[in-house]
Design an enzyme around this catalytic site. Sequence first.
Site, mmCIF file in Angstrom:
data_model
loop_
_atom_site.group_PDB
_atom_site.id
_atom_site.type_symbol
_atom_site.label_atom_id
_atom_site.label_comp_id
_atom_site.label_asym_id
_atom_site.label_seq_id
_atom_site.Cartn_x
_atom_site.Cartn_y
_atom_site.Cartn_z
ATOM 1 N N THR A 208 0.829 -1.196 0.000
ATOM 2 C CA THR A 208 0.000 0.000 0.000
ATOM 3 C C THR A 208 0.868 1.253 0.000
ATOM 4 O O THR A 208 1.968 1.239 0.535
ATOM 5 C CB THR A 208 -0.864 -0.032 1.281
ATOM 6 N N ARG A 236 -14.333 -7.834 -0.006
ATOM 7 C CA ARG A 236 -13.579 -7.443 1.194
ATOM 8 C C ARG A 236 -12.980 -6.041 1.018
ATOM 9 O O ARG A 236 -12.396 -5.714 -0.004
ATOM 10 C CB ARG A 236 -12.463 -8.455 1.434
ATOM 11 N N GLY A 238 -10.448 -3.275 3.154
ATOM 12 C CA GLY A 238 -9.542 -3.151 4.296
ATOM 13 C C GLY A 238 -9.595 -1.778 4.936
ATOM 14 O O GLY A 238 -10.588 -1.057 4.831
ATOM 15 N N THR A 259 -0.290 1.005 6.824
ATOM 16 C CA THR A 259 -0.164 -0.158 5.932
ATOM 17 C C THR A 259 -0.035 -1.400 6.803
ATOM 18 O O THR A 259 0.609 -1.353 7.849
ATOM 19 C CB THR A 259 1.054 -0.052 4.991
#
Length: 342
Positions: A208, A236, A238, A259
């Site tokens: 990320t 999904r 995050g 991250t």
Amino acid sequence: MKKTSLLILLIFTLLFSLQCNSSNPNNSERPDFALVIHGGAGTILKKNMTDEQEKAYRDILEKALRTGEKILVDGGSSLDAVVEVITLMEDSPLFNAGKGAVFTHEGKNELDASLMNGSDLNVGAVAGVTRIKNPIQLTRRVMENSPHVLFARDGAEAFAATQGIDLVDPAYFHTEKRWKSLQKVLQKEAAEKSAYIKTSSDEQKFGTVGCLALDKNGDLAAGTSTGGMTNKRFGRVGDSPIIGAGTYANNQTCAVSATGHGEYFIRNMVAYDISAMMEYKNLSVEQAAAKAIAKVGAMKATGGVIALDKNGNIAMPFNTEGMYRGYIVAGENPVVKIYKDN
Ligand code: ASP
């Protein structure tokens, strides 16, 4: 009489300016600007990297810092710098964001991103987009051109079309390296017969990207962009597009981008937690960021954060072997680090 009023005015002005300085003793120490970036944390070890690979990462991290520096030197806003720097990182196949995004279980790329403005706490975020070349640019449109804060999937893309944002063919996000990572996880999953939602952080390498900036006006901004986790399913999402979890910015405290294993960053509200510890417990940015990562670690989860406070102090703690990261402060040379110490 006139002389006396002038004297009184002078004394008041002097007292008032003394008061202002003492209520914010760090004010004079605030640099003209500062910018911090990360490109993901994880099992990043020197022994697993060729010199060329390491150089490629160091070069792009430095280029990102220089890009942000130019904007801030020229008087650009922290938001401008964050969006521009993340755009550059999204365009690089080296990071798990934009071009280099990881694959879902079904072999797609679903991207998440968020942006926050520290001066008015305004935010914009998108989740699960599949055709947006630069999700961070869309977050700014959500923030500035809509009354909402988070758009998901097809809806986010329909909104993008109204904003003149280019939609790309999903094939744009296909990279061989990420495809192979998915195949590896799928094979492991089949061998273990653990069919249900075994996500992977791309062999424990979170890629990320995030950027924080403090501009000449003293305004903070934070942004984060990701492809999420390899083999994710069922839509999904995050922590990266979740304000307070993966991203936060408040001019009164700090800016944060995270991250790592997103579920744990959401459960701990990591980014907001750092700001809250500074606001309510008077912790420094270093103390607050270290505490937040310790909480994640206590749940046996891995990752890291970058944090920048309103006076330009920087913290970059992580509990993995490495984290691609760097910063630049006005008048100083850029600093780029990958491993624990350098
Ligand atoms: N935090 C991201 C997520 O869980 C993954 C990463 O940092 O690479 O979606």
